[in-house]
Design a protein around this motif. Structure first.
Motif, PDB file in Angstrom:
ATOM      1  N   LYS A  50       0.437  -0.901   0.045  1.00 52.47           N
ATOM      2  CA  LYS A  50       0.187  -0.075   0.204  1.00 52.47           C
ATOM      3  C   LYS A  50       0.993   0.984   0.187  1.00 52.47           C
ATOM      4  N   ASN A  57      -6.302   6.556   3.322  1.00 51.85           N
ATOM      5  CA  ASN A  57      -7.385   5.813   2.470  1.00 51.85           C
ATOM      6  C   ASN A  57      -7.739   5.908   0.783  1.00 51.85           C
ATOM      7  N   ARG A  59      -6.804   2.352  -0.410  1.00 52.38           N
ATOM      8  CA  ARG A  59      -8.275   1.683  -0.539  1.00 52.38           C
ATOM      9  C   ARG A  59      -9.460   2.193  -1.636  1.00 52.38           C
ATOM     10  N   SER A  62     -10.497   0.054  -4.907  1.00 50.93           N
ATOM     11  CA  SER A  62     -12.068  -0.383  -5.786  1.00 50.93           C
ATOM     12  C   SER A  62     -12.189   0.191  -6.850  1.00 50.93           C
ATOM     13  N   THR A  83      -6.017  -8.785  -3.822  1.00 47.08           N
ATOM     14  CA  THR A  83      -5.332  -8.197  -2.260  1.00 47.08           C
ATOM     15  C   THR A  83      -4.710  -9.006  -1.504  1.00 47.08           C
ATOM     16  N   TYR A 111      -1.000  -5.102  -3.400  1.00 45.52           N
ATOM     17  CA  TYR A 111      -2.007  -5.591  -4.368  1.00 45.52           C
ATOM     18  C   TYR A 111      -1.013  -6.589  -5.414  1.00 45.52           C
TER      19      TYR A 111
END
Length: 229
Positions: free
Chosen positions: A178, A194, A197, A201, A214, A220
Motif C-alpha cells: 500500500k 484511505n 483503498r 476499489s 489483494t 496488491y
C-alpha cells in the motif's frame, strides 16, 4: 506553461479568494456558479484542472464529476463544506483526485492545485514518455492518451488511476505494498491513507475485479486475464 483552471462554486467570496491566489501563481482562472455553466466552459475552453464545490444549484459537484469522468482524466480537486468521511470517500470513488474541506487555508489549496498539475504534466501522466502501450492479457494501457482498453472497450482513467495501473502493468504478478502504491500514485504527503483503498476499489470497477488481487497483509498485484472466447 500557463495553466487554465476552472473553479466551480456558487459562493462568490470563495471564488474571489482563490482567484487572487491563483493569479499570483500566473494561473488563468475561469469561474462557474454551477455544474451546468462549468460544462459549457469545458466544451469551449482548454481547461487543465477543475476545482469543484459539491453543494450547488442545477448540476451539483458530484454530478459534474461523474459527467467529466465519462470522457476525461482531467485533474479534479473538490473543495466542499461537506466534511463527512462518507462524502470524501464518495467524491474520490466517482473520480475526484483530491478533496479539501471548508473552511480551508488558501495556501494549502494552491499547494494541492500545483501538486495535481505537477503530477499530471511534469511527472509523466500527460507527457507521452516511455512505451506507447503496455499490454497484460487483454488489458492494454495507452501511455500517451492515458487511457486503458479491455479488449476493444475504452476505459477512462483519472491521473492517479493511470499512474497506479501503469506501475502494476509494468510488473504483472509482483506484489506492491500500500505504501508503494501510495507513493507512486499521489507522490506527495497531502493524500490521505484511505485514498489507496478507495482508488483501488474504483480501478477494479473499471478494469474488472479479477485483475487486481489483494494479498492480505502485503498489498496488491495485477493478475493476467486473457481474451474471452
Amino acid at each position: 506553461m500557463v495553466y487554465n483552471i476552472l473553479h466551480v462554486d456558487d459562493e462568490k467570496e470563495i471564488i474571489k479568494l482563490l482567484k487572487m491566489y491563483l493569479k499570483s501563481e500566473d494561473i488563468n482562472h475561469y469561474e462557474a456558479a454551477n455544474g451546468r455553466e462549468a460544462l459549457t466552459i469545458l466544451a469551449e475552453k482548454k481547461i487543465d484542472l477543475l476545482i469543484v464545490d459539491i453543494m450547488m444549484p442545477e448540476v451539483d459537484g458530484f454530478e459534474l464529476i461523474r459527467t467529466v469522468r465519462k470522457t476525461s482524466n482531467l485533474p479534479i480537486l473538490v473543495i466542499s463544506a461537506r466534511v463527512e468521511a462518507s462524502d470524501r470517500i464518495f467524491g474520490l470513488e466517482i473520480g475526484a483526485d483530491d478533496y479539501l474541506t471548508k473552511p480551508f487555508d488558501p495556501h494549502e489549496a494552491i499547494a494541492r492545485v500545483k501538486a495535481l498539475l505537477r503530477r499530471y504534466y511534469s511527472l509523466g501522466v500527460n507527457s507521452g514518455l516511455g512505451q506507447d502501450q503496455l499490454k497484460v492479457g487483454n488489458l492494454t494501457l495507452d501511455t500517451h492518451a492515458c487511457t486503458a482498453y479491455v479488449e476493444e472497450q475504452l476505459i477512462i482513467l483519472t491521473a492517479v488511476e493511470f499512474r497506479v495501473l501503469k506501475l502494476l502493468m509494468e510488473q504483472p504478478g509482483r506484489v506492491f505494498t500500500k505504501e508503494q502504491i501510495y507513493e507512486h500514485g499521489w507522490q506527495d504527503p497531502l493524500a490521505g491513507d484511505n485514498n489507496v483503498r478507495v482508488m483501488m476499489s474504483k480501478l477494479r470497477e473499471k478494469i474488472g475485479n479479477e485483475r487486481i488481487k489483494t494479498i492480505r497483509g502485503l498489498g496488491y498485484r495485477l493478475e493476467v486475464v486473457h481474451e474471452t472466447a
